[in-house]
Design an enzyme around this catalytic site. Structure first.
Site, PDB file in Angstrom:
ATOM      1  NE  ARG A 148       4.593  13.837  -8.572  1.00  0.00           N
ATOM      2  CZ  ARG A 148       3.491  13.181  -8.883  1.00  0.00           C
ATOM      3  NH1 ARG A 148       3.271  12.823 -10.128  1.00  0.00           N
ATOM      4  NH2 ARG A 148       2.605  12.852  -7.963  1.00  0.00           N
ATOM      5  CB  ALA A 171       6.221   2.022  -0.604  1.00  0.00           C
ATOM      6  CB  THR A 195      -3.044  -1.974   0.236  1.00  0.00           C
ATOM      7  OG1 THR A 195      -2.180  -1.466  -0.765  1.00  0.00           O
ATOM      8  CG2 THR A 195      -4.440  -2.164  -0.348  1.00  0.00           C
ATOM      9  CG  ASP A 253       4.694  -2.577   3.314  1.00  0.00           C
ATOM     10  OD1 ASP A 253       4.358  -3.682   2.853  1.00  0.00           O
ATOM     11  OD2 ASP A 253       3.941  -1.582   3.309  1.00  0.00           O
ATOM     12  NE  ARG A 266       3.871  12.488   0.386  1.00  0.00           N
ATOM     13  CZ  ARG A 266       3.181  11.580  -0.285  1.00  0.00           C
ATOM     14  NH1 ARG A 266       3.010  11.706  -1.594  1.00  0.00           N
ATOM     15  NH2 ARG A 266       2.655  10.552   0.333  1.00  0.00           N
ATOM     16  CE  LYS A 310       0.642  -0.422   2.505  1.00  0.00           C
ATOM     17  NZ  LYS A 310       1.859  -0.778   1.777  1.00  0.00           N
ATOM     18  N   GLY A 329       6.209   8.430  -0.166  1.00  0.00           N
ATOM     19  CA  GLY A 329       4.955   7.970   0.420  1.00  0.00           C
ATOM     20  C   GLY A 329       5.200   6.873   1.447  1.00  0.00           C
TER      21      GLY A 329
HETATM   22  P1  NAP Z   1       2.044   6.669  -2.081  1.00  0.00           P
HETATM   23  O1  NAP Z   1       2.003   6.824  -0.595  1.00  0.00           O
HETATM   24  O2  NAP Z   1       0.891   7.141  -2.895  1.00  0.00           O
HETATM   25  O3  NAP Z   1       3.369   7.425  -2.588  1.00  0.00           O
HETATM   26  C1  NAP Z   1       3.702   7.502  -3.945  1.00  0.00           C
HETATM   27  C2  NAP Z   1       4.996   8.301  -4.151  1.00  0.00           C
HETATM   28  O4  NAP Z   1       5.324   8.217  -5.532  1.00  0.00           O
HETATM   29  C3  NAP Z   1       4.872   9.770  -3.813  1.00  0.00           C
HETATM   30  O5  NAP Z   1       6.076  10.205  -3.217  1.00  0.00           O
HETATM   31  C4  NAP Z   1       4.670  10.432  -5.162  1.00  0.00           C
HETATM   32  O6  NAP Z   1       5.262  11.700  -5.263  1.00  0.00           O
HETATM   33  C5  NAP Z   1       5.454   9.519  -6.069  1.00  0.00           C
HETATM   34  N1  NAP Z   1       4.910   9.565  -7.420  1.00  0.00           N
HETATM   35  C6  NAP Z   1       3.652   9.224  -7.791  1.00  0.00           C
HETATM   36  N2  NAP Z   1       3.509   9.388  -9.114  1.00  0.00           N
HETATM   37  C7  NAP Z   1       4.690   9.855  -9.580  1.00  0.00           C
HETATM   38  C8  NAP Z   1       5.167  10.230 -10.863  1.00  0.00           C
HETATM   39  N3  NAP Z   1       4.385  10.149 -11.934  1.00  0.00           N
HETATM   40  N4  NAP Z   1       6.436  10.638 -10.979  1.00  0.00           N
HETATM   41  C9  NAP Z   1       7.230  10.728  -9.900  1.00  0.00           C
HETATM   42  N5  NAP Z   1       6.837  10.399  -8.662  1.00  0.00           N
HETATM   43  C10 NAP Z   1       5.582   9.968  -8.493  1.00  0.00           C
HETATM   44  O7  NAP Z   1       2.257   5.150  -2.496  1.00  0.00           O
HETATM   45  P2  NAP Z   1       3.007   4.011  -1.649  1.00  0.00           P
HETATM   46  O8  NAP Z   1       2.053   3.336  -0.741  1.00  0.00           O
HETATM   47  O9  NAP Z   1       4.242   4.601  -1.063  1.00  0.00           O
HETATM   48  O10 NAP Z   1       3.362   2.954  -2.805  1.00  0.00           O
HETATM   49  C11 NAP Z   1       4.303   3.267  -3.822  1.00  0.00           C
HETATM   50  C12 NAP Z   1       4.478   2.062  -4.722  1.00  0.00           C
HETATM   51  O11 NAP Z   1       5.149   1.029  -3.978  1.00  0.00           O
HETATM   52  C13 NAP Z   1       3.144   1.423  -5.146  1.00  0.00           C
HETATM   53  O12 NAP Z   1       2.747   1.919  -6.389  1.00  0.00           O
HETATM   54  C14 NAP Z   1       3.443  -0.057  -5.231  1.00  0.00           C
HETATM   55  O13 NAP Z   1       3.705  -0.406  -6.578  1.00  0.00           O
HETATM   56  C15 NAP Z   1       4.737  -0.212  -4.457  1.00  0.00           C
HETATM   57  N6  NAP Z   1       4.533  -1.159  -3.315  1.00  0.00           N
HETATM   58  C16 NAP Z   1       4.966  -2.429  -3.499  1.00  0.00           C
HETATM   59  C17 NAP Z   1       4.817  -3.359  -2.482  1.00  0.00           C
HETATM   60  C18 NAP Z   1       5.336  -4.752  -2.694  1.00  0.00           C
HETATM   61  O14 NAP Z   1       4.994  -5.656  -1.908  1.00  0.00           O
HETATM   62  N7  NAP Z   1       6.178  -4.979  -3.678  1.00  0.00           N
HETATM   63  C19 NAP Z   1       4.237  -2.988  -1.268  1.00  0.00           C
HETATM   64  C20 NAP Z   1       3.804  -1.669  -1.101  1.00  0.00           C
HETATM   65  C21 NAP Z   1       3.950  -0.764  -2.130  1.00  0.00           C
HETATM   66  P3  NAP Z   1       4.520  13.033  -4.738  1.00  0.00           P
HETATM   67  O15 NAP Z   1       4.905  13.135  -3.295  1.00  0.00           O
HETATM   68  O16 NAP Z   1       5.095  14.078  -5.593  1.00  0.00           O
HETATM   69  O17 NAP Z   1       3.048  12.821  -4.960  1.00  0.00           O
END
Ligand code: NAP
Length: 461
Positions: free
Chosen positions: A348, A328, A264, A304, A352, A268, A326
């Protein structure tokens, strides 16, 4: 002691099984011989007369009615193709996958009488079947042993050593226990892991799994997978590795001879170049969330995208907006493209978002463009909604009836986005639906067992 041997034809299951049963002084069961005895004909005759489907049904009957108790059980090369067989074979046993390279297999089976399973020449058939079956062989085994260039005795002694000492010696287990203590996290799995590694609960049969992340104390995977191991009577334990260095986590996982790792945030993407064989979906998404070990080899998968695709199969060809760019979000875009949706990535950091969209040939825009899109499907792949940022990632008044809103955030189960979407008359899908489906797919990679989604849903309540 119940030892199951699986593997392709010619990997030595019968010879090793007979010798091992003699060494361990427990009965030997060969499922192919049982099928032949019950049917009163050879498998060759059965395949020629009734075909492969009939043979697989007879094989299923034999495996489902195996008597309990100590035994060395040698299975047919295709037995693990049926997840019900894997479920039965795994109960209370330790499963060894015997492997050999293609040339060795060809040399060993060239003059046997078993019928071909395809119309290909023998060498090509071996190559094609091994490629198709490899993930299932690896998933359904606890331990992989190569028999290439080895005498039967040597293989048996290797298995005997693992049965008495486990996959890691005392000093290796001490090192891993020290590392886990040093991670300093307080979750119920940590003291239990230490006790199972170096304490009174040490058992050489226990197989270890875990989650690698930083942070990962919030993950629901450890209690879920441990409940599933109990349910399927597997001697296995799932722990947590919360640490900033994935290289170090992988090295300890290898030292311990672990079977699987969930991956996680933030690893990843980072882990991809560290994995020996990455499957095609994970390669295209650019992220691995599941690592399966087979000896020194690592295999990487992404489950995922399956967790996102599953709840949306009824929305083929829809207009979709993915919030975030990101890991996900990449899995979401890959899943939606598979459903032929027209996708816009809203992020945002616009650059990216543009890069992700470009990689998959879809559109991108700033988050603020949501109002002008009116998509049919909305996916939140940002952490917005989860503590401490308990807001909706888009203005609530922009949610319209007819939209399907899928929030990947799963803690809390009802996020501000989902609450607002329900109030606006949208169809809502909580993040637990993704979690459940990706966990089922991951459990299959880890164990070869097909767990029903309903079962996981019940365990999560
Ligand atoms: P990540 O790689 O860190 O990507 C996060 C994304 O969210 C980035 O594009 C970031 O934008 C954006 N972001 C972060 N904070 C923000 C804010 N305050 N306002 C607007 N955009 C914002 O994370 P990830 O691995 O993709 O995971 C994302 C979410 O998916 C996790 O928090 C988790 O809750 C969920 N998830 C759920 C499962 C499930 O089984 N249900 C599995 C995996 C993930 P920037 O590019 O601008 O930084």
């Amino acid at each position: 002691m119940r030892v199951v041997l699986t593997g392709f034809r010619g990997t030595g299951k019968t010879l090793v099984g007979k010798r091992l049963s003699h060494l361990l002084d427990i009965p030997f069961i060969d499922t192919d011989s049982r099928i032949e005895e019950a049917a009163g004909m050879t498998i060759h005759e059965m395949m020629m007369t009734h075909g492969e489907a009939y043979f697989r049904r007879r094989e299923r009957e034999v495996i489902s009615s195996l008597e309990p108790g100590d035994a060395v059980i040698s299975t047919g090369g295709g037995a693990i193709l049926d997840p019900e067989n894997v479920k039965d074979l795994r109960q209370g046993s330790i499963v060894f996958l015997l492997e050999a390279d293609e040339k060795t297999i060809e040399d060993r089976i060239a003059y046997t009488t078993r019928p071909p399973l395809t119309k290909l020449a023998l060498r090509d058939e071996i190559h094609a079947l091994l490629a198709a079956r490899e993930p299932l062989y690896i998933a359904s085994a606890d331990i992989c042993i190569s028999t290439t260039g080895k005498q039967v005795n040597e293989v048996c002694l290797g298995i005997q050593r693992i049965l008495s000492e486990g996959t890691a010696d005392q000093s290796s287990r001490d090192r891993v226990a020290e590392f886990i203590r040093g991670t300093g996290i307080s979750s119920p799995e940590i003291p239990e892991t230490i006790d199972r590694l170096v304490g009174d609960s040490f058992d050489p049969y226990t197989r270890f799994y875990g989650i690698a992340g930083n942070p990962c104390t919030h993950s629901r995977s450890p209690p879920l997978f441990n409940a599933l191991f109990d349910l399927y009577r597997m001697n296995a334990f799932y722990t947590r590795f919360q640490w900033p260095d994935i290289d170090e986590i992988l090295s300890h996982a290898r030292t311990l001879g672990m079977k699987g790792l969930s991956v996680t945030i933030p690893f990843k993407e980072q882990i991809l170049p560290l994995i020996d064989c990455v499957d095609a979906h994970a390669e295209k998404i650019g992220a691995v969330n599941t690592v399966v070990f087979c000896g020194r080899r690592t295999h990487g998968f992404n489950t995922d995208w399956l967790g996102i695709r599953g709840p949306l199969v009824g929305h083929r060809n829809a207009q979709a907006a993915v919030l975030g760019a990101g890991g996900a979000a990449a899995a979401a875009v890959y899943a939606l493209l598979d459903l032929e949706m027209d996708i816009t990535v809203l992020n945002r950091t616009v650059e990216r978002g543009r890069l992700l969209a470009e990689r998959f040939g879809c559109h991108s825009a700033p988050l603020e463009a949501f109002a002008s899109l009116s998509p049919e499907v909305v996916i939140n792949a940002t952490p917005v909604g989860m503590a401490p940022d308990r807001r909706s990632p888009v203005p609530e008044e922009q949610l319209k009836p007819g939209m399907t809103v899928f929030d990947l955030v799963y803690t809390p189960s009802e996020t501000p986005l989902l609450r607002a979407a329900a109030a606006a008359g949208c169809t809502t899908i909580p993040g637990t639906e993704m979690f459940i489906r990706q966990a089922c797919a991951q459990f299959r990679h880890f164990t070869g067992i097909l767990v029903p989604e309903e079962q996981v849903r019940r365990l999560l309540v």
